[in-house]
Design a protein around this motif. Structure first.
Motif, short mmCIF file in Angstrom:
data_model
loop_
_atom_site.label_atom_id
_atom_site.label_comp_id
_atom_site.label_asym_id
_atom_site.label_seq_id
_atom_site.Cartn_x
_atom_site.Cartn_y
_atom_site.Cartn_z
N TRP A 134 0.82 -1.21 0.00
CA TRP A 134 0.00 0.00 0.00
C TRP A 134 0.85 1.26 0.00
CZ3 TRP A 134 -1.92 2.41 5.08
CH2 TRP A 134 -2.66 3.58 4.83
N LEU A 135 1.84 1.29 0.87
CA LEU A 135 2.65 2.50 1.05
C LEU A 135 3.88 2.54 0.14
CD1 LEU A 135 2.42 2.55 4.93
CD2 LEU A 135 1.26 4.11 3.36
N GLU A 136 4.11 1.43 -0.57
CA GLU A 136 5.28 1.32 -1.45
C GLU A 136 6.58 1.56 -0.67
OE1 GLU A 136 4.35 4.04 -4.63
OE2 GLU A 136 3.16 2.52 -5.70
N ILE A 137 6.71 0.82 0.42
CA ILE A 137 7.92 0.88 1.24
C ILE A 137 8.52 -0.53 1.31
CG2 ILE A 137 7.15 2.86 2.60
CD1 ILE A 137 6.39 0.92 4.85
N ASP A 138 9.72 -0.65 1.83
CA ASP A 138 10.44 -1.91 1.90
C ASP A 138 9.84 -2.80 2.99
OD1 ASP A 138 12.35 -3.95 2.55
OD2 ASP A 138 13.90 -2.80 1.53
N ALA A 139 9.28 -3.93 2.59
CA ALA A 139 8.64 -4.83 3.54
C ALA A 139 9.64 -5.42 4.53
CB ALA A 139 7.93 -5.96 2.78
N PHE A 140 10.85 -5.72 4.07
CA PHE A 140 11.85 -6.31 4.96
C PHE A 140 12.31 -5.31 6.02
CE2 PHE A 140 12.23 -9.01 1.17
CZ PHE A 140 12.09 -10.26 1.77
N ASP A 141 12.40 -4.05 5.63
CA ASP A 141 12.74 -3.00 6.60
C ASP A 141 11.62 -2.85 7.63
OD1 ASP A 141 14.34 -0.50 7.43
OD2 ASP A 141 12.36 0.35 7.01
N LEU A 142 10.38 -2.90 7.19
CA LEU A 142 9.25 -2.79 8.10
C LEU A 142 9.23 -3.97 9.07
CD1 LEU A 142 6.67 -1.37 9.00
CD2 LEU A 142 5.45 -2.51 7.14
N LEU A 143 9.50 -5.17 8.56
CA LEU A 143 9.56 -6.36 9.43
C LEU A 143 10.67 -6.24 10.45
CD1 LEU A 143 8.48 -9.35 9.85
CD2 LEU A 143 10.51 -10.02 8.55
N ALA A 144 11.86 -5.82 10.00
CA ALA A 144 13.02 -5.73 10.89
C ALA A 144 12.76 -4.77 12.04
CB ALA A 144 14.25 -5.31 10.10
#
Length: 306
Positions: A134-144
């Motif tokens: 949705w936000l077009e951000i890095d999923a792995f960064d969000l998870l970390a």
């Protein structure tokens, strides 16, 4: 706007994936969707989470300020309070990445699971991947910055076929895997009627003093062999070897030895040991073995895996 992410099964390299072992992950036909719409209430996020039956299992309101996102609801229930705090943490990391995106807007967000929350198929990873889309951000960064973990579940959430996943320096290596075993009619998944907390399981693994690098090499080799395997007896031998290696590394008994010692086929733990699903081998009679022991959530391979 609508987004959808797949659930996951980790077929190989549980625990060892954290230290660089090559893992084989299988996206599931079950997943989680997320619907986002602009609302007429600027500065408010109205959040609702629905379970597989369409019932609301979590609901809250968040306030968007100039500095971040704050909960507008205060619950006396401990479990609900934890959920609110976790969502606040996730949304604030999203806010930090794209602060201008939220200003002056209001949102209504509804998530929908199509699997039972207790199954451990990826309630958290599918949420993270949907938000990242949705936000077009890095999923792995969000998870970390929120749940942590290896990230294989995020890779499965975003792919519609089996993948190999390997941590190294920099970004994880994710490749589509040609895994379509000719004997899949004799593979099925059984839910053990208890959800495993993966963070506790990971902590147990990290606490063990084992020769990690040797384990990583052996597990990576088994992943390669399992991917190439063409016959069930060899596949069962590889599963049994994998179980023995992980059992030794985490100092826990194999699930077959502990719960099903008289089962004629092979049984492999999937993810954190002691809960969620196991993979078993055999025909319909083998499935009935588990039903007779009151394990009734059973899926054939082709009914669960994409």
């Amino acid at each position: 706007m609508n987004f959808k992410s797949n659930g996951k099964i980790l077929l190989t390299a549980e625990y060892a994936v954290l230290d660089g072992a090559k893992a084989l992950a299988l996206p599931t036909k079950f997943g989680q969707s997320m619907e986002v719409s602009l609302s007429g209430s600027p500065g408010i996020i109205q959040w609702k989470s629905l379970d597989a039956n369409g019932n609301t299992w979590f609901e809250t309101r968040m306030q968007i300020s100039e500095n971040g996102i704050l909960s507008a609801a205060h619950s006396a229930d401990k479990e609900e309070k934890k959920l609110v705090e976790r969502l606040e943490q996730i949304l604030n990391h999203c806010f930090d990445k794209k602060p201008g995106f939220f200003h002056g807007k209001g949102f209504t967000i509804t998530t929908r699971l199509d699997f039972d929350r207790s199954w451990g198929l990826g309630t958290s990873s599918t949420l993270i991947n949907n938000l990242a889309q949705w936000l077009e951000i890095d999923a792995f960064d969000l998870l970390a910055n929120t749940f942590g973990g290896s990230g294989y579940d995020l890779a499965a959430a975003a792919n519609d076929q089996p993948i190999t996943y390997q941590l190294g320096t920099g970004k994880p290596a994710v490749f589509k895997a040609d895994f379509n075993p000719p004997f899949q009619d004799e593979l099925f998944f059984v839910y053990l009627n208890r959800k495993q907390n993966s963070r506790q399981a990971i902590a147990r693994y990290k606490a063990q003093e084992s020769e990690i690098q040797k384990l990583v090499e052996k597990i990576s080799g088994l992943t390669e062999q399992i991917m190439q395997c063409e016959d069930l007896p060899t596949f069962e031998l590889l599963l049994n070897t994998h179980e023995a290696l992980i059992s030794q590394a985490i100092a826990l008994p194999q699930v077959k030895n502990e719960l099903f010692p008289d089962f004629p086929g092979s049984i492999k733990s999937l993810g954190g040991w002691g809960g969620d699903f196991v993979l078993a081998t055999g025909n319909e009679q083998a499935e009935n073995y588990f039903r007779n022991k009151n394990y009734h959530t059973i899926f054939r391979y082709q009914d669960l895996i994409l």
